[in-house]
Motif scaffolding. Sequence first.
Motif, PDB file in Angstrom:
ATOM      1  N   ALA A 196       0.924  -0.770   0.105  1.00  0.00           N
ATOM      2  CA  ALA A 196      -0.162   0.127   0.240  1.00  0.00           C
ATOM      3  C   ALA A 196       0.830   1.233  -0.457  1.00  0.00           C
ATOM      4  O   ALA A 196       0.861   2.092  -0.535  1.00  0.00           O
ATOM      5  N   PHE A 243      -9.550  -1.417   0.011  1.00  0.00           N
ATOM      6  CA  PHE A 243      -8.498  -0.587  -0.226  1.00  0.00           C
ATOM      7  C   PHE A 243      -8.095   0.209   1.195  1.00  0.00           C
ATOM      8  O   PHE A 243      -7.458   0.785   0.314  1.00  0.00           O
ATOM      9  N   THR A 252     -14.446  -0.180  -5.261  1.00  0.00           N
ATOM     10  CA  THR A 252     -14.142  -1.333  -4.621  1.00  0.00           C
ATOM     11  C   THR A 252     -14.916  -2.703  -5.319  1.00  0.00           C
ATOM     12  O   THR A 252     -16.110  -2.268  -5.642  1.00  0.00           O
ATOM     13  N   GLY A 294     -10.426  -2.248  -6.242  1.00  0.00           N
ATOM     14  CA  GLY A 294     -10.257  -2.996  -4.743  1.00  0.00           C
ATOM     15  C   GLY A 294     -10.541  -4.634  -4.645  1.00  0.00           C
ATOM     16  O   GLY A 294     -12.003  -4.952  -5.498  1.00  0.00           O
ATOM     17  N   LEU A 296      -5.463  -4.141  -7.333  1.00  0.00           N
ATOM     18  CA  LEU A 296      -5.682  -4.540  -5.786  1.00  0.00           C
ATOM     19  C   LEU A 296      -5.855  -5.864  -5.121  1.00  0.00           C
ATOM     20  O   LEU A 296      -7.215  -5.372  -4.590  1.00  0.00           O
TER      21      LEU A 296
END
Length: 242
Positions: A89, A112, A155, A182, A242
């Motif tokens: 991160a 995230f 997300t 995310g 991610l």
Amino acid sequence: MQPNLDELEPAPGVAAHQDPPTQPQSEPVVEADPTAPAPAEDPDLAHAPAADAQDDPIGAEADAERAHQAAGEPEPARTPEPAAPTTVAELVAATLRAAGVRLAFTVPGESFLPVLDALGAAGIRVVATRHEGAAAFAAEAYGQLTGRPAVCLGTRIVGAANLAIGVHTATADSTPMFVLVGQVDRGLRGREAFQEVDLVHTIGGLAKWAGEIDDPATAAATLEAAVRATVEGRPGPAVLSL
């Protein structure tokens, strides 16, 4: 019959007679007396510095330190260097900051949250919006106005789907932009986890480039590829799962 030139009246605005311009008289040259005393030296000019302190910031800083030491005062605190990233991160935030990112628009999501904390710590202002579509278009507009990439975050597939039209617009407008989405945990991939989808080959297909960070060992290389795709050549959005 020849007219009498003396009786002709001058045209309006023209003088009837103009005297030739007179040459300015030069002042007589006075020779200096060798026996006269030299003029007194200005004490202010005698002690004036040879150059402005702003021309030599390093020398000025050294002079300030010597002045503090002579007065017995503690040295002024120096600005600490930013610490090296210790998490993925933090690496994401530091890379985006180095790429020129100063703003991030998002609807915060639990997938995230560490990235949000790292963005703020890296000096990137996080702006919360009421819808991911607004976040995407805010980032796209900022890139259009400044030429500097911004970030929008969502997300999983729900947030990514709301970002999609802004991503498509940024591609059509050649706008530099980073899109961070995310993803579900790696241990749950391929098991029909909640809101799971292949983000790289779905929403990523609307962007100039798409990739996924699924291994800390390859995170730096993936981020470098995202930055190159966003700012080099024809600019455009890069989607990072991610």
